[in-house]
Design an enzyme around this catalytic site. Sequence first.
Site, PDB file in Angstrom:
ATOM      1  N   GLY A  96       0.713  -1.425  -0.169  1.00 24.04           N
ATOM      2  CA  GLY A  96       0.095   0.090  -0.114  1.00 24.04           C
ATOM      3  C   GLY A  96       0.774   1.106   0.023  1.00 24.04           C
ATOM      4  O   GLY A  96       0.305   2.417   0.507  1.00 24.04           O
TER       5      GLY A  96
ATOM      6  N   ASP B  24       1.227  -0.863 -13.685  1.00 23.93           N
ATOM      7  CA  ASP B  24       1.843  -1.510 -12.504  1.00 23.93           C
ATOM      8  C   ASP B  24       2.326  -3.049 -13.010  1.00 23.93           C
ATOM      9  O   ASP B  24       3.339  -3.536 -12.937  1.00 23.93           O
ATOM     10  CB  ASP B  24       1.170  -1.588 -11.390  1.00 23.93           C
ATOM     11  CG  ASP B  24       1.158  -0.431 -10.642  1.00 23.93           C
ATOM     12  OD1 ASP B  24       1.457   0.701 -11.192  1.00 23.93           O
ATOM     13  OD2 ASP B  24       0.879  -0.444  -9.461  1.00 23.93           O
TER      14      ASP B  24
HETATM   15  O1  PMV Z   1      -0.308   4.226  -6.243  1.00 21.15           O
HETATM   16  P1  PMV Z   1      -0.164   3.577  -7.434  1.00 21.15           P
HETATM   17  O2  PMV Z   1       1.110   3.117  -7.388  1.00 21.15           O
HETATM   18  O3  PMV Z   1      -1.321   2.381  -7.546  1.00 21.15           O
HETATM   19  O4  PMV Z   1      -0.275   4.467  -8.891  1.00 21.15           O
HETATM   20  C1  PMV Z   1      -1.400   4.869  -9.182  1.00 21.15           C
HETATM   21  C2  PMV Z   1      -1.282   5.602 -10.657  1.00 21.15           C
HETATM   22  C3  PMV Z   1      -2.269   6.507 -10.968  1.00 21.15           C
HETATM   23  O5  PMV Z   1      -2.071   6.990 -12.234  1.00 21.15           O
HETATM   24  C4  PMV Z   1      -2.792   7.515 -10.111  1.00 21.15           C
HETATM   25  C5  PMV Z   1      -3.587   5.666 -11.394  1.00 21.15           C
HETATM   26  C6  PMV Z   1      -3.332   4.591 -12.643  1.00 21.15           C
HETATM   27  O6  PMV Z   1      -4.188   3.710 -12.661  1.00 21.15           O
HETATM   28  O7  PMV Z   1      -2.452   4.860 -13.374  1.00 21.15           O
END
Ligand code: PMV
Length: 431
Positions: A103, A152
């Site tokens: 998280g 991701d």
């Molecule tokens: O906080 P993280 O690592 O889940 O990144 C979110 C990145 C965003 O651009 C805010 C949302 C997304 O789905 O790309």
Amino acid sequence: MEVMASAPGKTILFGEHAVVYSQPAIAAAVSKRAIVHIKDTQSNKTILKSEDLGFEAELDTKNKKYILKKGKPGIIRYILEALHIAHNHNPIEITLSIDIPIGSGLGSSAAVTVATLAALYRYHNIYFTKKELAEIAHQVEFNVQGEASPLDTLISTYGGLIYLDRNKELHKINAHINAPFVVGVTSKYGSTSKMVKGVKLLKERFPKVMDPVIETIGDLTDEAKTAIEKGNINKIGELMNINHGLLDAIGVNTKELSRMVYIARGAGAIGSKITGAGGGGSIISLCPGKVDDVSNAIGVYDSTIKLTFSKKGVTSKLIGARNINNYGKNNRKNNPNSNYNNNNNPNNNNNNNNNKKYPTKYTNTNSKKSNFVNNNNSSASNSRNIEKRVNNVKSNNNNKSKIKNNNKDNKKFYQNQNAQPIKNNRKDYAR
Ligand code: PMV
């Protein structure tokens, strides 16, 4: 039989939030990983354990339910979803080791998802390209979270530095930022979906103001790509600082994140910004020659992690011998190339993607799927059933990113040995 797979966490260097509105983003795999072991069990239950996260659960993979024996659920949902899609529901034992903080915006859920799927493919002896693996992993995240960008899971699959363009096409950046960086983690959990919704609302209320900000983040991400390719570390740092200011403008900064950003700059970081969704979570600081100074300074109030980028994406390997009873003795005897009749086969233990190390069976240019699965009917139909399920999931995946291919035949390894995925590089294969 025992298999293991591992996948890296990530950090977003440029373009978070703007990427939701089809602007480009740059992310890097980091030197922290999720490692998943799967092994046969004598028990009639599927057990998931993680000493690192302090949980143990009994899983019902068919009905996506679990009984928690110890610890907190959290990441279990990702593993359960992956098992629901890519496992035949026979009892197995799964162990998760992870040094990515959960998280914190460092991609722990994507790393766990990618590693679990890769371990399952290895366990069921199914070949998938990295492109396919990233797509399914993205779908798993999407099913669990309700929304997710593909960034991701792509970075966790491919490793290295990745630029996602305005058409959601993926480009590997052929450069390596050697400078180490420090991540500062607030104790406050940042909710990605909450922050994404907040930006959407702001955009709806002030479109004339917010739309150019989002586009500017896209433009600076393009400049950053060039700076990274040229190895211009100071420019990368400056652009990180500008990106942070724009993230503040779109409402995802917090007092704690701001404090870390300015403390890092004060201690010598040349660039420092929120990484990920904001609202909590982490910042990233580029601090060549000042890693300890920056880390100590942030560490007064918050936790820090020293990281380097990692070129290594997902890997998987067979550890324990396959149970030969699963694989049709007659065929094994008759097939000198069979991987399964030779537990001492050194190729069983390779976890790199060098084509030369594959068993001959897989390196036959004319090899067809049948060659791969014919050794045993039950194993073959098991693999086929799982593939069918995975393909169903893929066809439902409306939110796919495209992976820039030099060759559109990004096919499964066993279907076409001549397929040349990304940059004619066999590393595209998931194993
Ligand atoms: O906080 P993280 O690592 O889940 O990144 C979110 C990145 C965003 O651009 C805010 C949302 C997304 O789905 O790309």
